[in-house]
Write a protein that holds these residues in place. Structure first.
Motif, PDB file in Angstrom:
ATOM      1  N   LEU A 173      15.116  -7.583  11.259  1.00 30.66           N
ATOM      2  CA  LEU A 173      16.241  -8.708  11.373  1.00 30.66           C
ATOM      3  C   LEU A 173      17.445  -7.602  12.021  1.00 30.66           C
ATOM      4  O   LEU A 173      18.455  -8.697  12.325  1.00 30.66           O
ATOM      5  N   LEU A 174      17.672  -6.479  11.770  1.00 26.05           N
ATOM      6  CA  LEU A 174      19.424  -5.950  12.426  1.00 26.05           C
ATOM      7  C   LEU A 174      19.287  -6.515  13.782  1.00 26.05           C
ATOM      8  O   LEU A 174      20.386  -5.472  14.160  1.00 26.05           O
ATOM      9  N   TRP A 175      18.543  -5.985  14.766  1.00 24.34           N
ATOM     10  CA  TRP A 175      18.294  -6.573  16.085  1.00 24.34           C
ATOM     11  C   TRP A 175      19.263  -7.752  16.558  1.00 24.34           C
ATOM     12  O   TRP A 175      20.021  -7.475  17.494  1.00 24.34           O
ATOM     13  N   THR A 176      19.414  -8.619  16.171  1.00 23.49           N
ATOM     14  CA  THR A 176      20.333  -9.631  16.063  1.00 23.49           C
ATOM     15  C   THR A 176      21.847  -9.332  15.926  1.00 23.49           C
ATOM     16  O   THR A 176      22.895 -10.064  16.604  1.00 23.49           O
ATOM     17  N   PHE A 177      22.400  -8.464  14.815  1.00 24.83           N
ATOM     18  CA  PHE A 177      23.469  -8.547  15.223  1.00 24.83           C
ATOM     19  C   PHE A 177      24.196  -7.290  17.315  1.00 24.83           C
ATOM     20  O   PHE A 177      24.889  -7.031  17.659  1.00 24.83           O
ATOM     21  N   ILE A 217      18.810 -14.705  13.476  1.00 28.92           N
ATOM     22  CA  ILE A 217      17.790 -14.415  12.462  1.00 28.92           C
ATOM     23  C   ILE A 217      16.212 -15.122  12.578  1.00 28.92           C
ATOM     24  O   ILE A 217      15.118 -15.255  12.662  1.00 28.92           O
ATOM     25  N   LEU A 218      16.963 -17.112  12.496  1.00 29.85           N
ATOM     26  CA  LEU A 218      15.698 -17.595  12.914  1.00 29.85           C
ATOM     27  C   LEU A 218      14.846 -17.287  13.038  1.00 29.85           C
ATOM     28  O   LEU A 218      14.105 -17.638  13.832  1.00 29.85           O
ATOM     29  N   GLN A 219      15.828 -17.624  14.621  1.00 30.45           N
ATOM     30  CA  GLN A 219      15.406 -17.250  15.779  1.00 30.45           C
ATOM     31  C   GLN A 219      14.158 -16.126  16.581  1.00 30.45           C
ATOM     32  O   GLN A 219      13.259 -16.599  16.005  1.00 30.45           O
ATOM     33  N   GLN A 220      14.576 -14.818  15.723  1.00 29.45           N
ATOM     34  CA  GLN A 220      13.912 -14.189  15.759  1.00 29.45           C
ATOM     35  C   GLN A 220      12.923 -14.039  14.791  1.00 29.45           C
ATOM     36  O   GLN A 220      11.283 -13.285  14.856  1.00 29.45           O
ATOM     37  N   ILE A 221      12.914 -14.599  13.643  1.00 27.32           N
ATOM     38  CA  ILE A 221      11.762 -14.537  13.132  1.00 27.32           C
ATOM     39  C   ILE A 221      10.377 -15.517  13.769  1.00 27.32           C
ATOM     40  O   ILE A 221       8.829 -15.101  13.178  1.00 27.32           O
ATOM     41  N   ARG A 222      10.856 -16.745  14.179  1.00 25.91           N
ATOM     42  CA  ARG A 222      10.179 -17.404  15.048  1.00 25.91           C
ATOM     43  C   ARG A 222       9.614 -16.807  16.214  1.00 25.91           C
ATOM     44  O   ARG A 222       8.364 -16.708  16.296  1.00 25.91           O
ATOM     45  N   ASN A 223      10.625 -16.113  16.772  1.00 24.40           N
ATOM     46  CA  ASN A 223       9.731 -15.640  18.210  1.00 24.40           C
ATOM     47  C   ASN A 223       9.059 -14.662  18.431  1.00 24.40           C
ATOM     48  O   ASN A 223       8.475 -14.345  19.272  1.00 24.40           O
ATOM     49  N   PRO A 282       8.816 -12.008  15.566  1.00 28.07           N
ATOM     50  CA  PRO A 282       9.187 -11.455  14.026  1.00 28.07           C
ATOM     51  C   PRO A 282       9.037  -9.838  13.670  1.00 28.07           C
ATOM     52  O   PRO A 282       8.993  -9.026  12.601  1.00 28.07           O
ATOM     53  N   ASP A 283       7.690  -9.340  15.270  1.00 29.94           N
ATOM     54  CA  ASP A 283       7.813  -7.802  14.546  1.00 29.94           C
ATOM     55  C   ASP A 283       9.750  -6.966  15.111  1.00 29.94           C
ATOM     56  O   ASP A 283       8.984  -5.830  14.285  1.00 29.94           O
TER      57      ASP A 283
END
Length: 397
Positions: free
Chosen positions: A158-162, A146-152, A154-155
């Motif tokens: 967050l469910l994509w991390t699953f 989640i932290l990595q996706q928020i940084r790299n 952000p569009d």
């Protein structure tokens, strides 16, 4: 609620979990409490396996064809390795479905737990490592993603991390089951050794000179016969625990090897990426990306912890199994009854011929020294790479 019911609830929850994700290609008869072949469950498992393979395998193939396979991206590489491991898990579940049915129907888990009177508190204390491995590690993965996706990115939602997390969880399904089996095995062996120690103490006490002078021969013969019966029962349980654990290992050998390879990949890629980041900063004066280094370090540390936990529980089990033989050697048989001597000799022979090794596919034995071997291999590889890489960088300058 009795302790045995708590155990049955835990086992039932695991079965439902396995069925949901298609790792159980057979059904369970609740009325009889037995496993049985089921074409419907096999078809469901095959459908889940096909869906997973088509979805994640297609993404891997596209990344490979479009040259998006980045070896420096630890998370991507680790995810791909886990996708392959999940496919192996599904193949294991489908191909060995009938073998699993025969094995589970022969396992006397509840009877053995009831025999040793293992209470719920003892089991809860024993499964702390299982909870650490099965629950805490996926949570750490998800927070990192989640932290990595928020940084790299952000569009993205967050469910994509699953989508990235799912293979990491499913790939550890069978290894975590075997890890849980080893934890239960250790708990049962501790109880067995405690009971065996009680017999040893009583036998040695019976042969004390003072005790022998106070007891009649008939009473002594009766006590030795009772102790021999108890010892025979312990020998049977020892045989069941060791044999069933070894058979379960053979069934899950392929998933265990894949899990070890995933962790080896994570350790190698993590160390490699950390070196590249430092080298680029020191040699080429590029800015050091502390965030990426931190996220990669998370996967590196978890891979090491996974191997450490597996090696630790395997070593613990091996030591408990060996301890049984050492306890038998403390037994004084100088004035023991013939019937009891025969039981001790039979148990000692069983311990001697029982080969208890956690060695999937006969390739390598899993123990704590495995971590040292893995780290030693990774270190040797990195030293060779660092030497050649630094030579090349300074020669270009």
């Amino acid at each position: 609620m009795t302790d045995l019911k708590w155990v049955k609830i835990c086992v039932g929850s695991v079965i439902v979990y396995l069925m949901l994700f298609g790792f159980l290609a057979h059904s369970v008869s609740l009325r009889k409490g037995r496993f049985k072949d089921s074409h419907l469950m096999r078809l469901y498992s095959f459908a889940i396996a096909t869906t997973f393979t088509m979805s994640y395998g297609r993404n891997m193939l596209i990344d490979l064809l479009k040259n998006r396979f980045n070896l420096e991206n630890v998370i991507q590489l680790y995810s791909y390795m886990n996708i392959v491991a999940v496919i192996v898990n599904y193949l294991t579940a489908l191909i060995l479905s009938r073998t699993f049915v025969r094995f589970f129907n022969r396992v006397a888990l509840y009877e053995t737990i009831k025999f040793f009177d293992v209470n719920a508190k003892t089991l809860i204390v024993s499964v702390r490592l299982v909870l650490l491995k099965g629950l805490l590690i996926p949570v750490i993965y998800e927070v990192t993603l989640i932290l990595q996706q928020i940084r790299n990115a952000p569009d993205k939602h967050l469910l994509w991390t699953f989508h990235t997390l799912l293979p990491m969880i499913l790939s550890q399904m069978f290894p975590n089951l075997f890890f849980s089996a080893l934890v239960i095995c250790k708990t049962l062996m501790v109880s067995l050794n405690e009971r065996l120690m009680e017999i040893v103490n009583e036998v040695n006490c019976l042969q004390n000179i003072l005790q022998m002078s106070l007891q009649k021969p008939y009473y002594r013969m009766q006590r030795f016969c009772e102790l021999a019966d108890r010892l025979d029962l312990l020998a049977q349980k020892y045989d069941i625990i060791c044999k069933q654990t070894t058979v379960y290992l053979h069934l899950l050998s392929a998933p265990l090897i894949c899990s070890l390879l995933c962790n080896l990949c994570g350790i190698t890629a993590g160390c490699f990426t950390q070196y590249l980041a430092i080298a680029e900063t020191l040699v080429n004066n590029e800015p050091y990306d502390a965030f990426n280094a931190l996220t990669n370090a998370v996967f590196l540390v978890i891979s090491i912890v996974e191997v450490l936990l597996q090696g630790h529980i395997c070593d613990d089990n091996r030591l408990k199994v060996q301890e049984t033989g050492l306890i038998l050697q403390r037994m004084n048989l100088t004035h023991a009854d013939l019937r009891f001597k025969e039981s001790v000799e039979a148990f000692s022979l069983l311990v001697l011929v029982t080969e208890y090794k956690i060695q999937p596919l006969g390739l390598l034995e899993i123990n704590i020294s495995l971590v040292q071997d893995v780290l030693s291999a990774v270190t040797s590889f990195l030293l060779i790479f660092v030497q050649s890489d630094l030579t090349l960088r300074f020669s270009l300058k």
